[in-house]
Design an enzyme around this catalytic site. Structure first.
Site, PDB file in Angstrom:
ATOM      1  N   HIS A 154       0.809  -1.224   0.000  1.00  0.00           N
ATOM      2  CA  HIS A 154       0.000   0.000   0.000  1.00  0.00           C
ATOM      3  C   HIS A 154       0.835   1.264   0.000  1.00  0.00           C
ATOM      4  O   HIS A 154       0.299   2.339   0.256  1.00  0.00           O
ATOM      5  CB  HIS A 154      -0.963   0.009   1.205  1.00  0.00           C
ATOM      6  CG  HIS A 154      -2.027  -1.046   1.109  1.00  0.00           C
ATOM      7  ND1 HIS A 154      -2.722  -1.499   2.212  1.00  0.00           N
ATOM      8  CD2 HIS A 154      -2.493  -1.760   0.056  1.00  0.00           C
ATOM      9  CE1 HIS A 154      -3.578  -2.431   1.831  1.00  0.00           C
ATOM     10  NE2 HIS A 154      -3.464  -2.616   0.519  1.00  0.00           N
ATOM     11  N   GLY A 187      -1.677  -9.677  12.433  1.00  0.00           N
ATOM     12  CA  GLY A 187      -2.189  -8.344  12.768  1.00  0.00           C
ATOM     13  C   GLY A 187      -2.945  -7.650  11.669  1.00  0.00           C
ATOM     14  O   GLY A 187      -2.776  -6.446  11.463  1.00  0.00           O
TER      15      GLY A 187
HETATM   16  C1  BV8 Z   1      -8.920  -1.545  -5.225  1.00  0.00           C
HETATM   17  C2  BV8 Z   1      -3.789   3.277   2.608  1.00  0.00           C
HETATM   18  C3  BV8 Z   1      -9.674  -1.585  -7.449  1.00  0.00           C
HETATM   19  C4  BV8 Z   1      -4.246   4.491   3.186  1.00  0.00           C
HETATM   20  C5  BV8 Z   1      -5.389   1.530   2.600  1.00  0.00           C
HETATM   21  C6  BV8 Z   1     -16.453  -4.404  -1.168  1.00  0.00           C
HETATM   22  C7  BV8 Z   1     -15.956  -5.675  -0.979  1.00  0.00           C
HETATM   23  C8  BV8 Z   1     -14.608  -5.957  -1.188  1.00  0.00           C
HETATM   24  C9  BV8 Z   1     -13.741  -4.942  -1.600  1.00  0.00           C
HETATM   25  C10 BV8 Z   1     -14.253  -3.687  -1.762  1.00  0.00           C
HETATM   26  C11 BV8 Z   1     -15.595  -3.407  -1.559  1.00  0.00           C
HETATM   27  N1  BV8 Z   1     -15.770  -2.090  -1.792  1.00  0.00           N
HETATM   28  C12 BV8 Z   1     -14.593  -1.525  -2.144  1.00  0.00           C
HETATM   29  C13 BV8 Z   1     -13.675  -2.495  -2.154  1.00  0.00           C
HETATM   30  C14 BV8 Z   1     -12.265  -2.370  -2.501  1.00  0.00           C
HETATM   31  C15 BV8 Z   1     -11.487  -1.758  -1.345  1.00  0.00           C
HETATM   32  C16 BV8 Z   1     -11.732  -2.524  -0.069  1.00  0.00           C
HETATM   33  O1  BV8 Z   1     -11.200  -3.595   0.134  1.00  0.00           O
HETATM   34  N2  BV8 Z   1     -12.547  -1.919   0.820  1.00  0.00           N
HETATM   35  C17 BV8 Z   1     -12.861  -2.591   2.065  1.00  0.00           C
HETATM   36  C18 BV8 Z   1     -12.747  -1.599   3.224  1.00  0.00           C
HETATM   37  C19 BV8 Z   1     -14.281  -3.145   1.961  1.00  0.00           C
HETATM   38  N3  BV8 Z   1     -10.109  -1.903  -1.749  1.00  0.00           N
HETATM   39  C20 BV8 Z   1      -9.546  -0.935  -2.481  1.00  0.00           C
HETATM   40  O2  BV8 Z   1     -10.088   0.110  -2.763  1.00  0.00           O
HETATM   41  C21 BV8 Z   1      -8.169  -1.252  -2.992  1.00  0.00           C
HETATM   42  N4  BV8 Z   1      -8.120  -0.943  -4.367  1.00  0.00           N
HETATM   43  O3  BV8 Z   1      -9.694  -2.427  -4.937  1.00  0.00           O
HETATM   44  O4  BV8 Z   1      -8.811  -1.026  -6.485  1.00  0.00           O
HETATM   45  C22 BV8 Z   1      -9.186  -1.116  -8.745  1.00  0.00           C
HETATM   46  C23 BV8 Z   1      -8.576  -2.041  -9.601  1.00  0.00           C
HETATM   47  C24 BV8 Z   1      -8.162  -1.620 -10.833  1.00  0.00           C
HETATM   48  C25 BV8 Z   1      -8.314  -0.265 -11.210  1.00  0.00           C
HETATM   49  C26 BV8 Z   1      -8.902   0.652 -10.332  1.00  0.00           C
HETATM   50  C27 BV8 Z   1      -9.329   0.228  -9.088  1.00  0.00           C
HETATM   51  C28 BV8 Z   1      -7.131  -0.395  -2.277  1.00  0.00           C
HETATM   52  C29 BV8 Z   1      -6.962  -0.907  -0.880  1.00  0.00           C
HETATM   53  C30 BV8 Z   1      -5.881  -0.091  -0.163  1.00  0.00           C
HETATM   54  C31 BV8 Z   1      -6.545   1.024   0.548  1.00  0.00           C
HETATM   55  N5  BV8 Z   1      -5.566   1.729   1.329  1.00  0.00           N
HETATM   56  N6  BV8 Z   1      -4.526   2.240   3.266  1.00  0.00           N
HETATM   57  C32 BV8 Z   1      -3.577   4.708   4.504  1.00  0.00           C
HETATM   58  O5  BV8 Z   1      -2.917   3.818   5.065  1.00  0.00           O
HETATM   59  O6  BV8 Z   1      -3.755   5.820   4.977  1.00  0.00           O
HETATM   60  S1  BV8 Z   1      -6.207   0.317   3.420  1.00  0.00           S
HETATM   61  C33 BV8 Z   1      -5.866   0.341   5.100  1.00  0.00           C
HETATM   62  O7  BV8 Z   1      -6.456  -0.874   5.595  1.00  0.00           O
HETATM   63  C34 BV8 Z   1      -4.397   0.221   5.469  1.00  0.00           C
HETATM   64  O8  BV8 Z   1      -3.537   0.247   4.366  1.00  0.00           O
HETATM   65  C35 BV8 Z   1      -4.279  -1.127   6.111  1.00  0.00           C
HETATM   66  O9  BV8 Z   1      -3.108  -1.719   5.731  1.00  0.00           O
HETATM   67  C36 BV8 Z   1      -5.439  -1.827   5.537  1.00  0.00           C
HETATM   68  C37 BV8 Z   1      -5.874  -3.039   6.279  1.00  0.00           C
HETATM   69  O10 BV8 Z   1      -6.058  -2.694   7.632  1.00  0.00           O
HETATM   70  P1  BV8 Z   1      -5.242  -3.561   8.712  1.00  0.00           P
HETATM   71  O11 BV8 Z   1      -3.799  -3.414   8.431  1.00  0.00           O
HETATM   72  O12 BV8 Z   1      -5.800  -4.935   8.745  1.00  0.00           O
HETATM   73  O13 BV8 Z   1      -5.547  -2.777  10.050  1.00  0.00           O
HETATM   74  P2  BV8 Z   1      -6.868  -2.870  10.922  1.00  0.00           P
HETATM   75  O14 BV8 Z   1      -6.833  -1.740  11.893  1.00  0.00           O
HETATM   76  O15 BV8 Z   1      -8.058  -3.030  10.029  1.00  0.00           O
HETATM   77  O16 BV8 Z   1      -6.729  -4.242  11.725  1.00  0.00           O
HETATM   78  C38 BV8 Z   1      -5.700  -4.376  12.681  1.00  0.00           C
HETATM   79  C39 BV8 Z   1      -5.720  -5.840  13.112  1.00  0.00           C
HETATM   80  O17 BV8 Z   1      -4.669  -6.051  14.038  1.00  0.00           O
HETATM   81  C40 BV8 Z   1      -7.009  -6.250  13.809  1.00  0.00           C
HETATM   82  O18 BV8 Z   1      -7.415  -7.512  13.348  1.00  0.00           O
HETATM   83  C41 BV8 Z   1      -6.600  -6.311  15.297  1.00  0.00           C
HETATM   84  O19 BV8 Z   1      -7.324  -7.308  15.976  1.00  0.00           O
HETATM   85  C42 BV8 Z   1      -5.171  -6.718  15.179  1.00  0.00           C
HETATM   86  N7  BV8 Z   1      -4.304  -6.312  16.289  1.00  0.00           N
HETATM   87  C43 BV8 Z   1      -4.369  -5.177  17.027  1.00  0.00           C
HETATM   88  N8  BV8 Z   1      -3.345  -5.153  17.921  1.00  0.00           N
HETATM   89  C44 BV8 Z   1      -2.632  -6.282  17.726  1.00  0.00           C
HETATM   90  C45 BV8 Z   1      -3.237  -7.029  16.690  1.00  0.00           C
HETATM   91  N9  BV8 Z   1      -2.753  -8.215  16.273  1.00  0.00           N
HETATM   92  C46 BV8 Z   1      -1.644  -8.682  16.881  1.00  0.00           C
HETATM   93  N10 BV8 Z   1      -1.008  -8.032  17.873  1.00  0.00           N
HETATM   94  C47 BV8 Z   1      -1.469  -6.834  18.322  1.00  0.00           C
HETATM   95  N11 BV8 Z   1      -0.835  -6.199  19.317  1.00  0.00           N
END
Ligand code: BV8
Ligand code: ZN
Length: 257
Positions: free
Chosen positions: A130, A202
């Site tokens: 990303h 994570g």
């Molecule tokens: C694309 C950058 C197409 C910004 C990020 C419906 C269904 C499926 C998909 C979609 C949909 N509607 C839209 C989509 C696509 C969309 C998507 O997936 N949306 C989701 C929300 C539904 N995806 C996109 O848009 C992607 N692009 O599909 O393009 C396309 C193709 C061709 C041409 C044109 C277009 C782009 C995705 C990237 C988006 N950018 N971030 C920024 O960082 O500011 S995403 C953002 O979420 C971050 O990058 C992060 O990496 C990512 C995932 O989050 P996590 O890392 O998992 O973090 P989170 O807080 O969610 O979870 C933390 C976890 O850690 C938890 O489970 C917690 O329990 C655990 N934890 C906490 N503490 C600990 C721990 N584990 C262990 N130890 C600990 N101590």
């Protein structure tokens, strides 16, 4: 492979450790949770970044077109926060595994650069799906450059501008609705499809296409090990689930005898 062992029982760790020791090729897929113990806020957990802001309001090209100053203010704040954070034991354990094991690769969704800091000068740099908080890209000519400077978001004029063409620079980060870099994601697909073990650390596994990588390993006959404090959509298909904080579990999982 069904989800055979779950929880922080020694059974789950014993199984996971034997899978890691027997594996030849391992891909680690990490998310914000691997950096939580370094002090970097996650996105969706309690106190997460998306709790204070709505992703749609900030991490999209539309948001940047609407209000580049606000988006840069958010990224500038995150950059300065991360600059005060250090890699934790999970980052270090993953870095040393990828330095000593020939086919151990770290693929991360994180933009905080902490895997790269933990890897130091070694060749085992992570694949950053990303993008990075510390790289910027020209909105006009596409020029990319590393940048760790403090962002002055007072006005649009004080935001970073391109040294080549003068246009506004943006964070070199993949926003929602934007495609991942095809070469980088293609490499991640190749690594996941070939892996004997996909070690998922994570991540809430809700953001695609990154969230789909672990299933490629499973469908190719490999095992999934999940390290997380919570359950996720991957928990149900994981071979071993290690419930707990990454900085504690990952070093234990990867330590040699
Ligand atoms: C694309 C950058 C197409 C910004 C990020 C419906 C269904 C499926 C998909 C979609 C949909 N509607 C839209 C989509 C696509 C969309 C998507 O997936 N949306 C989701 C929300 C539904 N995806 C996109 O848009 C992607 N692009 O599909 O393009 C396309 C193709 C061709 C041409 C044109 C277009 C782009 C995705 C990237 C988006 N950018 N971030 C920024 O960082 O500011 S995403 C953002 O979420 C971050 O990058 C992060 O990496 C990512 C995932 O989050 P996590 O890392 O998992 O973090 P989170 O807080 O969610 O979870 C933390 C976890 O850690 C938890 O489970 C917690 O329990 C655990 N934890 C906490 N503490 C600990 C721990 N584990 C262990 N130890 C600990 N101590
Ligand atoms: Zn330019």
């Amino acid at each position: 492979m069904a989800n055979t062992v779950e929880g922080d029982s020694t059974g789950a760790m014993d199984l996971a450790r034997s899978l890691v020791q027997r594996a030849e090729r391992i891909m680690a897929l990490t998310g914000a949770g691997v950096s939580a113990e370094s002090g970097v806020p996650t996105f969706r957990g309690a106190g997460g970044l998306w709790k204070q802001y709505r992703a749609e309001d900030l991490a999209t090209p539309e948001a940047f077109a609407r209000d580049a100053r606000l988006v840069w203010e958010w990224y500038g704040w995150r950059r300065s926060l991360v600059l005060g954070c250090a890699p934790n034991a999970a980052h270090r354990a993953l870095a040393s595994a990828s330095a000593v094991r020939p086919a151990f690769h770290v693929v991360t969704q994180n933009v905080d650069g902490l895997h790269a800091v933990a890897a130091g000068g070694t060749a085992s740099l992570p694949l950053e799906l990303h993008g990075s908080l510390f790289r910027i890209r020209c909105t006009a000519c596409g020029r990319r450059q590393d940048d760790r400077s403090a962002i002055d978001a007072t006005t649009t004029e004080t935001l970073p501008h391109c040294d080549t063409c003068g246009a506004l620079m943006r964070p070199d980060i993949v926003w929602f609705g934007e495609p991942l870099d095809p070469a980088g994601f293609g490499e991640a697909v190749r690594l996941a499809s070939a892996a004997d073990v996909c070690l998922v650390v994570g991540t809430s596994a809700v953001v695609h296409p990154a969230a789909g990588l672990a299933d490629l390993t499973r469908r190719a006959g490999g095992a999934i090990i999940e390290v997380n404090v919570d359950s996720t959509p991957i928990t149900g298909v994981a071979t071993a689930v290690l419930r707990g904080p990454a900085a504690e579990i990952v070093p234990e999982l990867l330590r040699d005898e």
